[in-house]
Design a protein around this motif. Structure first.
Motif, PDB file in Angstrom:
ATOM      1  N   PRO A  14      39.651  28.601  46.178  1.00  0.00           N
ATOM      2  CA  PRO A  14      39.423  29.918  46.780  1.00  0.00           C
ATOM      3  C   PRO A  14      39.115  29.782  48.266  1.00  0.00           C
ATOM      4  O   PRO A  14      38.318  28.932  48.663  1.00  0.00           O
ATOM      5  CB  PRO A  14      38.223  30.465  45.996  1.00  0.00           C
ATOM      6  N   LYS A  18      34.510  36.928  49.819  1.00  0.00           N
ATOM      7  CA  LYS A  18      34.314  37.922  48.760  1.00  0.00           C
ATOM      8  C   LYS A  18      33.782  39.237  49.326  1.00  0.00           C
ATOM      9  O   LYS A  18      33.742  40.242  48.627  1.00  0.00           O
ATOM     10  CB  LYS A  18      33.333  37.378  47.719  1.00  0.00           C
ATOM     11  N   LEU A 149      42.162  34.432  35.902  1.00  0.00           N
ATOM     12  CA  LEU A 149      42.256  33.036  36.330  1.00  0.00           C
ATOM     13  C   LEU A 149      42.758  32.937  37.755  1.00  0.00           C
ATOM     14  O   LEU A 149      42.225  32.164  38.560  1.00  0.00           O
ATOM     15  CB  LEU A 149      43.191  32.274  35.385  1.00  0.00           C
ATOM     16  N   ARG A 152      40.175  33.510  40.357  1.00  0.00           N
ATOM     17  CA  ARG A 152      39.205  32.415  40.551  1.00  0.00           C
ATOM     18  C   ARG A 152      39.766  31.278  41.393  1.00  0.00           C
ATOM     19  O   ARG A 152      38.998  30.491  41.952  1.00  0.00           O
ATOM     20  CB  ARG A 152      38.761  31.865  39.183  1.00  0.00           C
ATOM     21  N   THR A 153      41.091  31.165  41.493  1.00  0.00           N
ATOM     22  CA  THR A 153      41.691  30.004  42.153  1.00  0.00           C
ATOM     23  C   THR A 153      42.500  30.341  43.402  1.00  0.00           C
ATOM     24  O   THR A 153      42.939  29.428  44.102  1.00  0.00           O
ATOM     25  CB  THR A 153      42.618  29.266  41.166  1.00  0.00           C
ATOM     26  N   ALA A 221      36.349  40.693  39.296  1.00  0.00           N
ATOM     27  CA  ALA A 221      37.037  39.406  39.381  1.00  0.00           C
ATOM     28  C   ALA A 221      37.348  39.021  40.819  1.00  0.00           C
ATOM     29  O   ALA A 221      37.586  37.839  41.108  1.00  0.00           O
ATOM     30  CB  ALA A 221      38.333  39.462  38.569  1.00  0.00           C
TER      31      ALA A 221
END
Length: 253
Positions: A14, A18, A149, A152-153, A221
Motif C-alpha cells: 500500500p 488513507k 483484498l 489492502r495491497t 476497506a
C-alpha cells in the motif's frame, strides 16, 4: 515461470494516504454545467466533438476517454484532449492502458485508470502507476473478497463503479435488425438497447450495477472514489428493479 530457481514475485505494498477524501463522481454524456457539490465532481465522456466549455468547466471536470478508440478516430480525440488541456483541464480517466501515451509526464496532471482497464490485482495497479496513473477505478467484475483484498495491497488509491449503466458490449458495427435507442428482447425476454456514441455502438441491459448498499464496507476497506455511470434512457426503456450486485456475492469462478 514462477517455478524457476531464484524467481520471486514481489507484490507492491500500500502506498497512498488513507486520509484522502471520498469523492462521488457522476459520469454523463455532454459537458456538465455545474461545478458539483463538496465531495462530488462532474465528469463527462470525451469525444472528438468537444462541446463548448469554459476554462472553469475544463478544470473542474473529470474527462473520461472512451474504452475503444478506432484508428481513424485517434487524431480527433487527441485534438480534443489538447483543447481541454489548453483550457486548463488536467483531470483525465483512461479506459485502456495504452491511452496513457496521450499524456506526457506532468506533475499537475491527475490521471486515473478507469474501470474498462479491468484492473483486478495489485501488480496490475503497479503497472498503471508506472504509466503515470495516480489512481485506479477497479474492474466491475470482482467479488467482495477480491475487492477487499485489492484494497489492502494496492499501491494507488482505488475507486469503484458503485452505480450505473454498464454495457454488455461495445462494437463498431450492429445488426441491421437492431435500431438504436429502441429496446429489444433476448430469447429469455431480457431487454437491452443500443446507443451510438462516437464511432461505437454500446449495448446496455435493462438493469444497472448497484453496489450502493455495499458503500460502507467499501469505504471501510479504503475505497476513495465512487463512480456513477449515467446514460440517457431512450423512450420506452424502464430500468428493472434488480439487486444489481453482479459478482459481489458469488465472486469469480
Amino acid at each position: 515461470p514462477a517455478s524457476s530457481p531464484g524467481f520471486m514475485t514481489r507484490m507492491p505494498g500500500p502506498g497512498f494516504s488513507k486520509k484522502m477524501r471520498f469523492l462521488e463522481m457522476h459520469v454523463r454524456r455532454g459537458a456538465s454545467r455545474s461545478k458539483g457539490s463538496p465531495g462530488s465532481a462532474p465528469a463527462t465522456w470525451l469525444g472528438a466533438a468537444l462541446p463548448p466549455v469554459t476554462a472553469g468547466q475544463a478544470r473542474d471536470t473529470w474527462w473520461w476517454l472512451p474504452p475503444v478508440i478506432w484508428p481513424d478516430g485517434e487524431s480527433g480525440l487527441r485534438g480534443a484532449i489538447e483543447r481541454v488541456r489548453t483550457l486548463g483541464g488536467c483531470r483525465f480517466v483512461i479506459n485502456a492502458p495504452w491511452q496513457a501515451c496521450f499524456f506526457s509526464a506532468d506533475k499537475k496532471m491527475d490521471l486515473w485508470a478507469g474501470p474498462f482497464c479491468n484492473t483486478a490485482n495489485a501488480l496490475a495497479v503497479d503497472s498503471l502507476a508506472a504509466l503515470g496513473c495516480r489512481g485506479v477505478i477497479v474492474s466491475p467484475e470482482l467479488g467482495e473478497k477480491d475487492y477487499l483484498l485489492l484494497a489492502r495491497t494496492s499501491p494507488l488509491p482505488l475507486g469503484i463503479v458503485i452505480y450505473g449503466n454498464w454495457p454488455l458490449c461495445i462494437s463498431r458495427t450492429r445488426s441491421g435488425a437492431l435500431k438504436t435507442d429502441t429496446p429489444f428482447a433476448s430469447p429469455r425476454k431480457e431487454l437491452a438497447w443500443v446507443q451510438k456514441h462516437g464511432d461505437s455502438y454500446w449495448v446496455y441491459p435493462e438493469w444497472p450495477v448497484d453496489l450502493r448498499g455495499c458503500a460502507g464496507v467499501l469505504k471501510n476497506a479504503g475505497y476513495k472514489v465512487f463512480v456513477h455511470l449515467i446514460e440517457p434512457l431512450p423512450k420506452g426503456v424502464r430500468m428493472k428493479n434488480r439487486p444489481g450486485k453482479w459478482n459481489w456475492d458469488v465472486g469469480l469462478k
